[in-house]
Design an enzyme around this catalytic site. Structure first.
Site, PDB file in Angstrom:
ATOM      1  N   ARG A 282     -17.915   7.605  32.831  1.00 42.25           N
ATOM      2  CA  ARG A 282     -19.182   7.735  33.536  1.00 42.25           C
ATOM      3  C   ARG A 282     -18.908   7.931  35.029  1.00 42.25           C
ATOM      4  O   ARG A 282     -17.845   7.552  35.543  1.00 42.25           O
ATOM      5  CB  ARG A 282     -20.039   6.485  33.355  1.00 42.25           C
ATOM      6  CG  ARG A 282     -20.430   6.178  31.913  1.00 42.25           C
ATOM      7  CD  ARG A 282     -21.239   4.891  31.857  1.00 42.25           C
ATOM      8  NE  ARG A 282     -21.685   4.587  30.496  1.00 42.25           N
ATOM      9  CZ  ARG A 282     -21.022   3.802  29.646  1.00 42.25           C
ATOM     10  NH1 ARG A 282     -19.872   3.251  30.028  1.00 42.25           N
ATOM     11  NH2 ARG A 282     -21.502   3.566  28.438  1.00 42.25           N
TER      12      ARG A 282
ATOM     13  N   LYS B  68     -20.484  -0.447  31.528  1.00 47.63           N
ATOM     14  CA  LYS B  68     -21.798  -1.065  31.597  1.00 47.63           C
ATOM     15  C   LYS B  68     -21.726  -2.511  31.129  1.00 47.63           C
ATOM     16  O   LYS B  68     -20.984  -2.846  30.210  1.00 47.63           O
ATOM     17  CB  LYS B  68     -22.791  -0.291  30.724  1.00 47.63           C
ATOM     18  CG  LYS B  68     -23.251   1.035  31.331  1.00 47.63           C
ATOM     19  CD  LYS B  68     -24.349   1.650  30.497  1.00 47.63           C
ATOM     20  CE  LYS B  68     -24.912   2.908  31.156  1.00 47.63           C
ATOM     21  NZ  LYS B  68     -26.018   3.498  30.351  1.00 47.63           N
TER      22      LYS B  68
ATOM     23  N   HIS C  47     -22.378  13.938  34.609  1.00 46.12           N
ATOM     24  CA  HIS C  47     -22.464  13.410  33.251  1.00 46.12           C
ATOM     25  C   HIS C  47     -22.204  14.489  32.202  1.00 46.12           C
ATOM     26  O   HIS C  47     -21.847  14.174  31.065  1.00 46.12           O
ATOM     27  CB  HIS C  47     -23.831  12.776  33.018  1.00 46.12           C
ATOM     28  CG  HIS C  47     -23.772  11.533  32.185  1.00 46.12           C
ATOM     29  ND1 HIS C  47     -22.993  10.435  32.516  1.00 46.12           N
ATOM     30  CD2 HIS C  47     -24.372  11.206  31.012  1.00 46.12           C
ATOM     31  CE1 HIS C  47     -23.135   9.498  31.595  1.00 46.12           C
ATOM     32  NE2 HIS C  47     -23.950   9.936  30.664  1.00 46.12           N
TER      33      HIS C  47
ATOM     34  N   ARG D  74     -18.692  14.147  30.882  1.00 48.34           N
ATOM     35  CA  ARG D  74     -18.538  13.094  29.868  1.00 48.34           C
ATOM     36  C   ARG D  74     -19.059  13.573  28.517  1.00 48.34           C
ATOM     37  O   ARG D  74     -18.427  13.360  27.480  1.00 48.34           O
ATOM     38  CB  ARG D  74     -19.292  11.843  30.330  1.00 48.34           C
ATOM     39  CG  ARG D  74     -19.343  10.695  29.320  1.00 48.34           C
ATOM     40  CD  ARG D  74     -19.938   9.477  30.010  1.00 48.34           C
ATOM     41  NE  ARG D  74     -20.497   8.501  29.096  1.00 48.34           N
ATOM     42  CZ  ARG D  74     -19.831   7.477  28.582  1.00 48.34           C
ATOM     43  NH1 ARG D  74     -18.554   7.333  28.865  1.00 48.34           N
ATOM     44  NH2 ARG D  74     -20.439   6.603  27.792  1.00 48.34           N
TER      45      ARG D  74
ATOM     46  N   HIS E 265     -19.317   2.963  24.071  1.00 43.43           N
ATOM     47  CA  HIS E 265     -20.644   2.695  23.515  1.00 43.43           C
ATOM     48  C   HIS E 265     -20.603   1.402  22.701  1.00 43.43           C
ATOM     49  O   HIS E 265     -19.714   1.211  21.876  1.00 43.43           O
ATOM     50  CB  HIS E 265     -21.083   3.834  22.595  1.00 43.43           C
ATOM     51  CG  HIS E 265     -21.462   5.082  23.326  1.00 43.43           C
ATOM     52  ND1 HIS E 265     -21.498   6.319  22.727  1.00 43.43           N
ATOM     53  CD2 HIS E 265     -21.831   5.288  24.617  1.00 43.43           C
ATOM     54  CE1 HIS E 265     -21.868   7.232  23.611  1.00 43.43           C
ATOM     55  NE2 HIS E 265     -22.075   6.620  24.764  1.00 43.43           N
TER      56      HIS E 265
ATOM     57  N   TYR F 236     -23.733  12.936  19.296  1.00 47.78           N
ATOM     58  CA  TYR F 236     -22.743  14.003  19.415  1.00 47.78           C
ATOM     59  C   TYR F 236     -22.502  14.712  18.088  1.00 47.78           C
ATOM     60  O   TYR F 236     -21.947  15.813  18.079  1.00 47.78           O
ATOM     61  CB  TYR F 236     -21.442  13.444  20.000  1.00 47.78           C
ATOM     62  CG  TYR F 236     -21.647  12.992  21.421  1.00 47.78           C
ATOM     63  CD1 TYR F 236     -21.823  13.917  22.445  1.00 47.78           C
ATOM     64  CD2 TYR F 236     -21.718  11.648  21.731  1.00 47.78           C
ATOM     65  CE1 TYR F 236     -22.055  13.514  23.746  1.00 47.78           C
ATOM     66  CE2 TYR F 236     -21.948  11.234  23.039  1.00 47.78           C
ATOM     67  CZ  TYR F 236     -22.116  12.172  24.028  1.00 47.78           C
ATOM     68  OH  TYR F 236     -22.351  11.782  25.314  1.00 47.78           O
TER      69      TYR F 236
END
Length: 305
Positions: free
Chosen positions: A153, A177, A246, A249, A272, A281
């Site tokens: 990110r 995150k 982004h 990524r 994730h 994806y």
């Protein structure tokens, strides 16, 4: 939590709620987004005569959401704003300030699943294969290689420090995150770009600075600066359309999935927490398959009569 904030449309209890988020390792970007969304909700609730969150009833929230929907906000944006309100209401319920959550049972317009924007390998390789004209471009290319090669990110790239790199092992420790740390592989192209940048970094680094990527003033590079530099490079080398960090990524994830078919490996690479997030994806992968099929299969398209 503190009492109502001053100002007619300033959300009550906002400062205490944001402090709770910070204590739970929410990023400054996340806290700012919550503050904006709660301010928007409270502007409507205050206009309806409310003076504090515990007075909120379902019909107050329905009117707010209906107003914003009529103003043209997307279902995705409405869902994000309602999520901020729900987070605050959950905090109030934990503290015993409300007995029932007035947001429960609210239904939003159905959101269309939006696929992330990405880049095809050819224009992306064209951009990344260009030689750097100066030290700052060497820095830029190293950042872009990490976003594309390791799926980082923008905030993760900006937050890297020198001790996070292990060039010998071809790996980097990334703070993602929610304060979660993961180790990602660093490919040969990214390693080469880093080895080009690192000898130039002392030109900008003040004593004691450990940030991997620095601005021309010697400060840790800001996300907005990265966006501007990427836009500049894309225009310089002829990439059409708007290119944002982004997208690199997303390109990493979709190209990796196309070539490996390993969804769980993509999930681990991107950091994730849920495989459901990574599954978007598979839609990008199908789009790639459909394009190849249309171009290659002799019976993919029929001649029009």
């Amino acid at each position: 939590m503190s009492g109502p904030a001053e100002g007619r449309h300033s959300p009550p209890r906002l400062d205490a709620f944001l402090a709770q988020l910070a204590a739970n390792n929410a990023s400054p970007h996340t806290r700012a987004a919550y503050a904006r969304d709660l301010a928007d909700a409270w502007a409507s609730l205050a206009a309806q005569g409310l003076t504090d969150w515990p007075e909120t009833q379902p019909h107050h929230l329905r009117l707010w959401l209906a107003q914003r929907h009529a103003e043209g906000l997307s279902p995705r944006t409405l869902a994000r704003r309602l999520a901020a309100v729900r987070a605050l209401l959950r905090a109030l319920r934990r503290e015993g300030m409300i007995e029932h959550d007035p947001s429960l049972g609210l239904r939003l317009p159905r959101a269309d699943r939006r696929l992330p924007e990405t880049l095809e390998p050819e224009p992306l390789n064209h951009l990344l294969d260009q030689p750097a004209d100066d030290a700052l471009e060497a820095r830029d290319l190293a950042m872009l290689e990490l976003m594309y090669g390791s799926g980082l990110r923008l905030a993760e790239v900006c937050g890297l420090n020198l001790p996070d790199l292990d060039l010998g092992e071809g790996a980097a420790r990334v703070l993602g995150k929610g304060g979660k740390t993961r180790i990602v592989p660093v490919g040969q192209a990214a390693l080469a770009a880093l080895c080009h940048w690192l000898p130039l970094r002392p030109l900008f680094a003040p004593p004691g600075e450990t940030a991997l990527f620095l601005s021309r003033l010697g400060r840790p590079i800001a996300p907005r600066t990265v966006q501007g530099r990427l836009t500049r490079l894309a225009r310089k080398h002829g990439l059409a359309g708007r290119v944002h960090p982004h997208m690199l990524r997303h390109a990493c994830a979709s190209h990796f999935l196309q070539n490996s078919g390993d969804l769980r490996a993509v999930q681990e690479l991107l950091g994730h927490s849920s495989l459901a997030t990574t599954q978007i994806y598979t839609h990008l992968d199908f789009q790639h398959l459909a394009r190849v099929y249309d171009a290659a299969h002799p019976r993919a398209r029929r001649d029009k009569a």
